[in-house]
Design a protein around this motif. Structure first.
Motif, PDB file in Angstrom:
ATOM      1  N   LEU A  46      18.409 -32.102  25.752  1.00 14.70           N
ATOM      2  CA  LEU A  46      17.208 -31.265  25.805  1.00 14.70           C
ATOM      3  C   LEU A  46      16.239 -31.720  26.875  1.00 14.70           C
ATOM      4  O   LEU A  46      15.623 -30.927  27.572  1.00 14.70           O
TER       5      LEU A  46
ATOM      6  N   GLN B 159      21.306 -20.791  34.728  1.00 14.65           N
ATOM      7  CA  GLN B 159      21.099 -20.875  33.278  1.00 14.65           C
ATOM      8  C   GLN B 159      22.188 -21.775  32.739  1.00 14.65           C
ATOM      9  O   GLN B 159      23.165 -22.030  33.425  1.00 14.65           O
ATOM     10  N   ILE B 160      21.986 -22.200  31.501  1.00 13.85           N
ATOM     11  CA  ILE B 160      23.081 -22.942  30.872  1.00 13.85           C
ATOM     12  C   ILE B 160      24.060 -21.897  30.354  1.00 13.85           C
ATOM     13  O   ILE B 160      23.694 -21.032  29.554  1.00 13.85           O
ATOM     14  N   VAL B 161      25.248 -21.966  30.894  1.00 20.30           N
ATOM     15  CA  VAL B 161      26.233 -20.972  30.461  1.00 20.30           C
ATOM     16  C   VAL B 161      27.504 -21.662  30.035  1.00 20.30           C
ATOM     17  O   VAL B 161      27.819 -22.751  30.510  1.00 20.30           O
ATOM     18  N   SER B 162      28.219 -20.959  29.189  1.00 21.94           N
ATOM     19  CA  SER B 162      29.530 -21.462  28.789  1.00 21.94           C
ATOM     20  C   SER B 162      30.532 -20.921  29.773  1.00 21.94           C
ATOM     21  O   SER B 162      30.697 -19.700  29.901  1.00 21.94           O
TER      22      SER B 162
ATOM     23  N   TYR C 248      29.878 -26.361  29.228  1.00 19.34           N
ATOM     24  CA  TYR C 248      28.626 -25.729  29.641  1.00 19.34           C
ATOM     25  C   TYR C 248      28.260 -26.201  31.053  1.00 19.34           C
ATOM     26  O   TYR C 248      28.331 -27.390  31.364  1.00 19.34           O
TER      27      TYR C 248
ATOM     28  N   PRO D  65      25.232 -16.671  35.937  1.00 20.58           N
ATOM     29  CA  PRO D  65      26.440 -16.007  35.456  1.00 20.58           C
ATOM     30  C   PRO D  65      26.939 -14.962  36.440  1.00 20.58           C
ATOM     31  O   PRO D  65      28.138 -14.886  36.710  1.00 20.58           O
TER      32      PRO D  65
ATOM     33  N   ASP E  21      33.142 -18.834  28.099  1.00 22.72           N
ATOM     34  CA  ASP E  21      32.738 -17.461  27.794  1.00 22.72           C
ATOM     35  C   ASP E  21      32.849 -16.575  29.028  1.00 22.72           C
ATOM     36  O   ASP E  21      33.354 -15.454  28.968  1.00 22.72           O
TER      37      ASP E  21
ATOM     38  N   SER F 249      10.842 -27.647  30.888  1.00 16.63           N
ATOM     39  CA  SER F 249      10.278 -26.614  30.019  1.00 16.63           C
ATOM     40  C   SER F 249       9.402 -25.679  30.851  1.00 16.63           C
ATOM     41  O   SER F 249       8.840 -26.088  31.837  1.00 16.63           O
TER      42      SER F 249
ATOM     43  N   ALA G 123      19.521 -18.063  46.366  1.00 13.57           N
ATOM     44  CA  ALA G 123      19.683 -19.257  45.538  1.00 13.57           C
ATOM     45  C   ALA G 123      20.044 -18.805  44.130  1.00 13.57           C
ATOM     46  O   ALA G 123      19.536 -17.801  43.649  1.00 13.57           O
TER      47      ALA G 123
ATOM     48  N   GLU H 118      35.254 -13.428  29.285  1.00 15.84           N
ATOM     49  CA  GLU H 118      34.694 -12.105  29.554  1.00 15.84           C
ATOM     50  C   GLU H 118      35.336 -11.508  30.792  1.00 15.84           C
ATOM     51  O   GLU H 118      35.723 -10.340  30.828  1.00 15.84           O
TER      52      GLU H 118
ATOM     53  N   GLN I  80      20.138 -18.276  40.253  1.00 15.55           N
ATOM     54  CA  GLN I  80      19.153 -18.365  39.167  1.00 15.55           C
ATOM     55  C   GLN I  80      19.887 -18.941  37.981  1.00 15.55           C
ATOM     56  O   GLN I  80      20.514 -18.235  37.198  1.00 15.55           O
TER      57      GLN I  80
ATOM     58  N   ASP J 137      24.468 -32.111  27.770  1.00 15.47           N
ATOM     59  CA  ASP J 137      23.820 -31.487  26.623  1.00 15.47           C
ATOM     60  C   ASP J 137      22.644 -32.329  26.147  1.00 15.47           C
ATOM     61  O   ASP J 137      22.712 -33.073  25.180  1.00 15.47           O
TER      62      ASP J 137
END
Lengths: 902, 171
Positions: A897, A741-744, A777, A782, A747, A902, A737, A751, A739, A895
């Motif tokens: 919060l 994350q908030i990624v661009s 985002y 990644p 980017d 959390s 599964a 990269e 993992q 975007d």
């Protein structure tokens, strides 16, 4: 049934009852005294005393003769002896009374007549000739001769001859009449024996009656008790005289007979009809003339019991009915009686036969109806319906032992109508011991017939309330027996009257209750029902087992003692590839590998303990001749006398087991390989990480020249490719599964672009990217995103290489573009490689599908898996002349919060 | 860049106020790279403890740390040895950075050791590494506020971490 003796015993034709010896004596003595008297009265005799002497000697000799020969005198020939005596005596008398001149020759008429009576026409003529000779001889010897005398002799002889012929003729006529009568009687006998229709027999009797009395119309009235059972009349000649008038005469005769038969029966004497007088005698051709015909009514009786009247009528106004006629008519009564009795017997017999036939038919029908093709419940229902219909009972119920075998349970009931039936069904469903008649019937196995059940009898009151007749009076109960086993009991209540009809509310019962016939019928039905139930039970059980065998998941085969297939279940059909119908009754040896092998199994079975073999390695031959290894478990089937009745075998297809074993092994291997891949994969990753660490260090060397740096870059690219392949392999072996994350995405793309730029330039590929103004985002891992890009890059690289292999001038371009929407991002990845056929496009994302020689078929599969794990979507479509375009859609990370846990 | 998930706030705390942002970890910008290259002066050698049971990887990483960053590197083959190293450390010579593998059979995992280190209050930034990290590892690391890096470790990410721990590149 008639026998010939019956008819003989009736002795219908005995006209002369007197004993011949007595008759001889009587006649001779009478005649002798008459002669004596005559001789004494006439003075013309020269010597009456001599005649007296002659007669005395004659009488004495006659008596002696009769006494001596009494036992033999019945015989026809011996009867001539007295007559010869007579002739001698008469000749002597004649001689002493004057010879030819004496009229006493007429005495010769006596033996002549006697002969005609006793000895028939031939003897009559012979005796007449003898008389004439004796007369002549006596006259000649005793009285001398003369011309006149010779004429007289011839005249006398002719007279005697004439009388003899007449007498003989009369006798002949009488004989013929008797013969006719005998013939008629015989015919009637025959007809009676043949059980011919009574009307026809009566017709024949009437005809015979007319015949013997020489009359024209005859009629019979039969009286049975007070009832006249029939009149029969016949006419011989009437039709010829008056066409169409016959019927009128006939009915006239019938009327006369009807009118007078009672009188005749009462008096038991013949009656003359009509009362003759002059007026009627001279009335000619008047209407209803038959009424005035002379007729006789004769009572017919058997053993003094009059049973009818026989009447004859003659159209001749002067018709002499002799007493003999009347006797003959009377004698016919026995014929009528026999015919009548016979007809009755025949009728009774036919009725009984019909009854037997009907009963048989009924039983057959019951048998048919109860054919155990149907289930037990249906049999039960049919039985009660049938019983109540046949017996005519108000209620019929069937009981069988309950499950606990402690009581009996009502399984079916039939009432006069449906509503009552359903009410009755709920009544006293089960009977426990000692509480009811039916229980007693069941327990004692003895049938019962009770036509007067007391109301206090258990349940009688309960039933009374439910039955339309408001009573439970008549009862019959019969156990259902097969041998000694009692399968249940049938019970019926209340014999319905003819008028019984629940629709009209008429619920009258038959006064007499159930008859013995009903009882017998019920007993008969019970035997049928018992066997029907037994059959149904047997068949149900049989079906159950057949079903069990047929649907068994294991192949089961049953053989008879000759080794022919008797049962061939579904699994057998599958293994052999044969249908049951083809295999049934075939010898099993055709289906084993060989006949020898079949025999070997048979021997093994016979030798085995308990005649049972387990997991025996056998081989069968399927429909295509293919040999299939099986594990056979079989046993011989023995009957109670330990005789083999067959065998049953269950087996396993060893191929299945081998296949299973192989599959298991393969799975184990794969799992082991997976584990190896997992550990080795991680080891390899460590190794790659080690390479990368050194490479990083080397690349940081400021003294490196550009060529060295280029080499470092190439090493890095190749190592990354290895790493990527490793990642795909690991993902496939054990999907992970993401993992997230908030990624661009921008980017990551940039990269990635940077990381493969060198590799692209080395391969002479134009690698271009278009990015949007704003960033996008997404929630993603990644590493996995990079893996997706690496996979797409690898795919395009291979496609371009393939295209170049075909066409050197092929450009080699990879473009990707990122577009950002409100909720979604779209990444388009396009190349101008060799492209994909339509078929390949459809399968592009399938695991292990590849069009390349060296591909693992995992890259695009992993790509799709990753994208979908990220809530996205990937499609492929052709692009440009030959290339291909992948489009990836991913949801934009909102975007916010608060959306992040959390 | 205005909002960070809680994970990164904790991360920031763990890094003692030094802000390590994810773009740095994932995609070093031109300016970032240039920035580090520009400030390439070694103020003091960065003390790093490398804990890994894979000899090859451990040696290569130590080689890189020494060559590229001029770091003072101690090594441990497993978690227990790492704990000993920390315990043996003299005053003022505590590690700035502990790079530790998660899976080190048969001994305790890097996560267990990290917990113990945090419990003992040993100084130094702990960074976990794994060739194959599970979601559980990820979550546990996140709960401890420890960065988990996949192997092979991206060189730029490593550089950022070293720099944030007060280290520097040699060249």
């Amino acid at each position: 049934m008639h026998s010939r003796t019956d008819i003989k015993n009736t002795e219908p034709l005995r006209y002369d009852q007197a004993h011949p010896i007595a008759a001889i004596l009587q006649t001779r003595l009478g005649v002798s005294f008459a002669i004596l008297a005559l001789a004494h009265l006439t003075t013309t005799f020269e010597s009456p005393a001599r005649i007296s002497w002659i007669l005395t000697v004659y009488i004495v000799l006659t008596v002696l003769l009769v006494l001596l020969f009494s036992t033999v005198l019945d015989r026809k020939r011996v009867r001539a002896i007295p007559i010869l005596f007579d002739l001698l005596a008469i000749s002597l008398i004649l001689g002493s009374s004057g010879g030819l001149e004496s009229p006493w020759f007429l005495l010769y008429l006596f033996p002549t007549m006697s002969a005609s009576r006793y000895l028939g026409p031939t003897w009559t003529v012979m005796i007449a000739v003898l008389s004439a000779l004796s007369y002549g001889t006596a006259s000649y010897i005793l009285a001398g001769d003369s011309v006149l005398a010779s004429y007289l002799f011839w005249l006398s002889a002719l007279t005697l001859g004439g009388v003899a012929f007449t007498a003989a003729n009369l006798v002949k006529t009488k004989d013929r009449a008797e013969a006719r009568l005998v013939k008629a009687v015989e015919q009637i006998d025959r007809e009676i024996l043949r059980n011919t229709d009574l009307t026809r027999v009566m017709g024949l009797i009437l005809k015979a009656a007319m015949d013997v009395t020489d009359s024209d119309l005859s009629a019979i009235v039969l009286v049975d008790g007070e009832k006249i059972t029939g009149t029969f009349s016949a006419s011989k000649r009437l039709g010829k005289d008056t066409p169409g008038g016959w019927e009128q005469d006939k009915s006239e005769a019938d009327r006369l007979v009807q009118q007078h038969y009672r009188q005749v029966l009462r008096s038991q004497e013949p009656l003359s009809l009509p009362e003759q007088n002059f007026t009627t005698f001279f009335r000619r051709n008047s209407p209803g003339r038959g009424a005035h015909w002379p007729g006789r009514l004769v009572p017919m009786k058997t053993e003094e019991t009059p049973f009818g009247v026989l009447g004859v009528f003659s159209r001749r106004r002067l018709h002499l009915f002799t007493p003999n006629d009347l006797r003959k008519l009377s004698s016919m009564s026995s014929l009528v009686a026999i015919a009548h009795k016979n007809a009755k017997l025949v009728r009774d017999l036919a009725a009984r036969e019909l009854e037997v036939k009907e009963r048989l038919q009924m039983l057959y029908k019951i048998g048919e109806q109860l054919k155990a093709e149907q289930g037990l419940d249906q049999v039960f229902q049919d039985v009660v319906a049938l019983v109540s219909a046949r017996i005519g009972s108000e209620e019929a119920a069937l009981f069988v032992p309950d499950d606990q075998e402690e009581g009996i349970e009502k399984v079916a009931v039939s009432g006069p109508d449906e509503e009552t039936t359903s009410r009755l069904y709920e009544l006293e469903r089960s009977y426990q011991g000692g509480k009811s008649l039916t229980w007693q019937v069941f327990k004692s196995k003895e049938s019962r017939l009770e036509n007067d059940i007391p109301l206090h009898e258990a349940y009688a009151d309960v039933y009374s309330k439910q039955l339309p007749s408001r009573t439970a009076r008549h009862y019959m109960g019969v156990p259902l027996l097969i041998g000694d086993e009692v399968l249940g009991a049938i019970r019926v209540l209340n014999k319905k009257a003819e008028s019984y009809s629940p629709q009209t509310g008429e619920a009258k019962l038959a006064e007499e209750g159930f008859t013995q016939d009903d009882f017998e019928l019920l007993t008969l039905i019970a035997t049928q029902v018992a066997s029907a139930i037994r059959n149904a039970k047997f068949i149900e059980r049989n079906r159950y087992f057949e079903n069990l065998v047929y649907n068994s998941p294991d192949p089961i085969i049953v053989l008879d003692k000759e080794g022919n297939i008797k049962n061939f279940n579904k699994e057998c059909e599958k293994i052999w590839g044969l249908s049951e119908s083809n295999a049934l009754n075939q010898p099993i040896e055709n289906y084993y590998e060989s006949a020898e092998h079949a025999k070997e199994i048979g021997r093994a079975l016979w030798k085995a303990k308990d005649h049972t073999i387990r997991d025996y390695n056998a081989r069968i031959r399927d429909v295509d001749g293919k040999i299939i290894p099986i594990l056979l478990s079989a046993t011989l089937l023995l009957d109670k006398a330990d005789q083999i009745i067959g065998s049953i075998g269950v087996f396993k297809d060893e191929r299945d087991m081998l296949r299973l074993q192989e599959e298991k092994l393969r799975d184990e291997k794969l799992a082991a390989l997976g584990r190896v891949a997992q550990t080795t994969g991680h080891d390899i990753k460590h190794d790659i990480a080690t390479i990368m660490n050194y490479l990083d260090t080397l690349e940081e060397d400021p003294n490196s020249d550009p060529d060295t740096l280029h080499a470092y870059s190439a090493i890095r690219g190749a190592t990354m490719a290895v790493l990527n392949k490793m990642q795909n392999l690991l993902m496939t072996a054990k999907p992970k599964a993401p993992q997230k994350q908030i990624v661009s995405l921008k980017d990551i793309l940039m990269e990635f672009e940077a990381s493969v730029a060198h590799q692209a330039s080395v391969a002479h590929i134009m690698f271009s990217a278009k990015y949007p103004e704003c960033d996008a985002y997404v929630l993603a891992e990644p590493e996995q995103m990079r893996q997706v890009l690496a996979n797409l890059f690898g795919n395009s690289l291979d496609a371009i290489k393939a295209a170049r292999a075909k066409d050197q001038r092929s450009a080699g371009q990879i473009e990707f573009e990122l577009e950002v929407g409100k909720d979604l991002v779209l990444l388009s990845w396009r190349d101008d490689g060799c492209g994909m056929p339509e078929e390949a496009q459809r399968k592009a994302f399938t695991a292990f599908f590849t069009t390349k020689n060296s591909g693992s078929g995992l890259g695009l599969f992993i790509t799709k898996t990753i994208i979908e794990n990220h809530g996205g979507h990937i499609t492929v479509e052709p692009a440009g002349a030959s290339g291909i375009c992948f489009q990836i859609i991913l949801p934009v990370f909102q975007d916010n919060l608060h959306a992040i846990p959390s | 860049m205005t909002s960070f998930p809680t994970f990164y706030s904790l991360d920031a705390q763990a890094l003692s106020g030094v802000s390590v942002s994810w773009p740095l970890m994932c995609a070093p910008t031109e300016s970032g790279t240039k920035g580090t290259r520009d400030s390439n002066t070694l103020k003091k050698p960065c003390r790093v403890l490398v804990v890994d049971d894979e000899d090859g990887f451990r040696d290569s990483l130590i080689f890189k740390l020494k060559k590229v960053y001029g770091a003072t590197v101690e090594e441990a083959k497993n978690g227990l040895m790492a704990l000993n190293k920390i315990a043996e450390v003299r005053e003022g010579e505590s590690f700035d950075l502990i790079l530790m593998d998660i899976s080190m059979p048969p001994g305790p995992t890097g996560i267990d050791i990290s917990k113990e280190m945090l419990r003992r209050g040993a100084g130094g930034q702990i960074v976990l590494m794994s060739a194959y990290s599970t979601l559980e590892h990820q979550e546990e690391a996140q709960a401890l506020g420890i960065i988990l890096l996949p192997k092979p470790i991206d060189k730029d990410v490593l550089k950022n971490i070293i720099l944030s721990c007060g280290g520097n590149t040699i060249s």
